[in-house]
Design an enzyme around this catalytic site. Structure first.
Site, PDB file in Angstrom:
ATOM      1  N   LYS A  32       0.859  -1.191   0.000  1.00 59.78           N
ATOM      2  CA  LYS A  32       0.000   0.000   0.000  1.00 59.78           C
ATOM      3  C   LYS A  32       0.891   1.235   0.000  1.00 59.78           C
ATOM      4  CE  LYS A  32      -3.204   2.664   2.949  1.00 59.78           C
ATOM      5  NZ  LYS A  32      -4.060   2.670   4.175  1.00 59.78           N
ATOM      6  N   ASP A  87      -2.566  10.280   3.408  1.00 63.05           N
ATOM      7  CA  ASP A  87      -3.955   9.890   3.590  1.00 63.05           C
ATOM      8  C   ASP A  87      -4.689  10.939   4.419  1.00 63.05           C
ATOM      9  OD1 ASP A  87      -6.377   8.649   3.880  1.00 63.05           O
ATOM     10  OD2 ASP A  87      -5.656   7.040   5.191  1.00 63.05           O
ATOM     11  N   LYS A 100     -10.048  13.124   7.779  1.00 63.00           N
ATOM     12  CA  LYS A 100      -9.564  12.776   9.114  1.00 63.00           C
ATOM     13  C   LYS A 100      -9.519  14.038   9.986  1.00 63.00           C
ATOM     14  CE  LYS A 100      -6.509   8.918   7.870  1.00 63.00           C
ATOM     15  NZ  LYS A 100      -7.190   7.881   8.662  1.00 63.00           N
ATOM     16  N   ASP A 105       1.590   6.425   5.513  1.00 63.89           N
ATOM     17  CA  ASP A 105       0.621   5.493   4.950  1.00 63.89           C
ATOM     18  C   ASP A 105       1.136   4.801   3.678  1.00 63.89           C
ATOM     19  OD1 ASP A 105      -1.766   4.291   5.580  1.00 63.89           O
ATOM     20  OD2 ASP A 105      -2.987   5.638   4.360  1.00 63.89           O
ATOM     21  N   ASP A 110     -12.155   7.150   3.606  1.00 62.35           N
ATOM     22  CA  ASP A 110     -10.936   6.943   4.397  1.00 62.35           C
ATOM     23  C   ASP A 110     -10.546   5.459   4.428  1.00 62.35           C
ATOM     24  OD1 ASP A 110      -8.778   7.638   5.918  1.00 62.35           O
ATOM     25  OD2 ASP A 110      -9.905   7.947   7.783  1.00 62.35           O
ATOM     26  N   GLU A 137      -9.403   3.705   2.107  1.00 63.64           N
ATOM     27  CA  GLU A 137      -8.885   3.782   0.737  1.00 63.64           C
ATOM     28  C   GLU A 137      -7.826   2.727   0.457  1.00 63.64           C
ATOM     29  OE1 GLU A 137      -7.630   5.376   3.178  1.00 63.64           O
ATOM     30  OE2 GLU A 137      -5.489   5.059   2.854  1.00 63.64           O
ATOM     31  N   ARG A 178      -7.674  -0.489   1.035  1.00 64.06           N
ATOM     32  CA  ARG A 178      -8.217  -1.715   0.422  1.00 64.06           C
ATOM     33  C   ARG A 178      -8.628  -1.466  -1.018  1.00 64.06           C
ATOM     34  NH1 ARG A 178     -12.623  -1.855   5.159  1.00 64.06           N
ATOM     35  NH2 ARG A 178     -10.923  -0.712   6.152  1.00 64.06           N
TER      36      ARG A 178
END
Ligand code: BES
Ligand code: MN
Ligand code: ZN
Length: 481
Positions: free
Chosen positions: A254, A259, A266, A277, A336, A338, A340
């Site tokens: 990933k 993010d 967030k 991230d 959020d 994201e 996956r």
């Protein structure tokens, strides 16, 4: 850190620092005629785990860093002591040190494990990320460690040293990428770093740009990337060290370079940490670097899903439905979640290379931190053998994971009234339901998922990337050779 092997009589060494246990230190002092001085200096020394003592000598060995508790320590004590030794050594004004712990027996562990553990400790202690300081003075001078080997264990130590140098390079890359700020480390930057790995002869680096990904139907990846002005990248590295035609092991990372949460924004506190991230991507790139440096005889496929998750007029809305590269549709209830979304399309793409196993690595859920804290990565797998190999690799490399369930019972929480699935489950078991989402895209292949949200970086005063799980991945890949 640069590691080498040194053999021969310890008392004939020339070094600014010899790092060893009390018994060996005494023996050396006696052989050098420094016995009286040594006994006086070490009179109050408590030979227990966690204690250390620096004794200055006048000869070719300028000082000895004596480690307590090195008479038959457990593996856990040895590991802690290795970290202590490394932290003490970098405080000294020295450029080089020799570690001599051949005399120390650790139950159930061999010389290679001892040497590897010591080197990994040194690599962690010596790491510094200074180049954004206006006066980037190094914090210490220690750059070379010599691992002392006896005739009996020199073969094992030499192998460990080769792997120790490779792991050091991989850890350094993974940490540097993680620590680099998000205004520098964006998807294009990750691509440029991957291209550097491609300088080696048997490495091929390619990429899918947004146009290509759209053509391939990667609607889930694009849903994340479309809100950002930085173009997303699917980065593909093929390392061919093994037999031609042998199915590769695939690593998928990933790589959300920042993010924000997207429209499901967030809250501000700690949002800077979402530069980490992309630590899944950093770790698969780091492991790939280590494999290349060690020239492991395996075939490896590395895929990085690199994108930035931003809110904007073009960003995905909660409620949007997209089609993934697999054909399955997803209702995006929370922008959020994201990780996956970029990973499912990366996993589908990985399948086209017919890998024998896929391991994905992601800072996927805050829920994983609630479940396991920072000590273990969350491990999910649809294959027990693969799970056990990864557990053993993490155990051996001091980079542990803990297996979590993937039972069907959890799958129903992803039900959607409007699409094949939603991208979030309920409040419960957030790390498990995220893994369940991914599992739907890898049904016919051995697959494991590492949720490294807790293990990949430290917060607070020690804020920074940890380099995990590069040691676990590299250990696992060595076993594939
Ligand atoms: N990148 C985060 C997960 C994360 C949180 C990693 C803290 C490291 C530290 C991920 O994209 C995320 O936001 N996950 C959400 C999922 C939720 C919306 C279902 C989370 O964990 O809250
Ligand atoms: Mn998120
Ligand atoms: Zn994320």
């Amino acid at each position: 850190m640069k590691y080498t092997t040194v053999t021969g009589n310890l008392q004939q060494l020339r070094t600014p620092c010899l790092i060893t246990g009390l018994k060996t230190a005494k023996r050396i002092a006696r052989a050098l005629g420094d016995q009286k001085h040594f006994n006086r200096s070490s009179k109050d020394f408590d030979d227990a785990p966690g204690k250390s003592l620096c004794v200055h000598l006048d000869g070719a060995i300028a000082r000895m860093l004596v480690l307590g508790g090195m008479d038959n320590p457990s593996a856990a004590v040895f590991t802690k002591t290795a970290n202590l030794a490394a932290q003490e050594a970098i405080k000294l004004p020295i450029g080089q040190a020799v570690i001599a712990l051949s005399d120390t027996r650790v139950k159930g562990k061999n010389s290679q494990w001892k040497a590897s553990t010591l080197m990994q400790a040194c690599s962690h202690a010596a790491y510094q990320f200074r180049h954004h300081k206006s006066k980037p003075k190094p914090l210490h001078q220690l750059t070379r460690i010599k691992m002392h080997a006896t005739d009996a264990d020199s073969k094992a130590v030499r192998v460990a040293v080769k792997m120790g140098n490779a792991l050091d390079a991989g850890l350094q890359l993974a940490k540097d990428l993680g620590n680099e700020p998000p205004n520098i480390c964006n998807p294009n930057y990750l691509l440029a770093q991957a291209r550097k790995l491609g300088r080696a002869g048997n490495v091929k680096v390619s990429q899918l740009d947004e146009k290509k990904m759209t053509e391939l139907g990667m609607g889930a990846f694009m849903a994340v990337s479309q809100g950002s002005d930085e173009p997303g990248r699917m980065i593909i590295i093929q390392y061919s060290g093994g037999k031609k035609g042998d199915a590769p092991v695939a690593l998928v990372g990933k790589g959300i370079t920042f993010d924000t949460g997207g429209i499901s924004l967030k809250p501000p506190p700690g949002m800077d940490e979402m530069k980490f991230d992309m630590c899944g991507a950093a770790s698969v790139l780091g492991a790939t670097k280590a494999v290349i440096e060690a020239a492991l005889p395996i075939n490896l496929l590395t895929i990085v899903a690199a994108a930035e998750n931003m809110p904007s007029g073009r960003a995905t809305r909660p409620g949007d439905i997209v089609q993934t590269c697999s054909g399955k549709t997803v209702e995006i209830l929370n922008t959020d979640a994201e990780g996956r979304l970029v990973l499912c399309d990366a996993l589908t793409h990985a399948l086209t290379f017919k890998p024998k196993a896929i391991v994905d690595v992601a800072t996927l859920t805050g829920a994983c931190i609630v479940a396991l804290g920072s000590h273990a990565s969350g491990l999910y797998a649809n294959n027990d053998e693969l799970a056990n190999e990864l557990l053993a690799a993490g155990e051996n490399a001091n980079d542990r994971s803990w297996r979590m369930p993937l039972w069907d019972d959890y799958q129903t929480s992803l039900n959607s009234n409007f699409a094949d699935m939603a991208n979030i489950g309920g409040r419960e078991a957030g790390s498990v339901t995220a893994a369940c989402f991914l599992s739907r895209f890898v049904e016919d292949v051995s697959w494991a998922h590492l949720d490294i949200a807790g293990s990949a970086f430290h917060g607070g005063a020690r804020k920074g990337a940890s380099g995990r799980p590069v040691p676990m991945l590299f250990d696992y890949l060595q076993r594939q050779a």
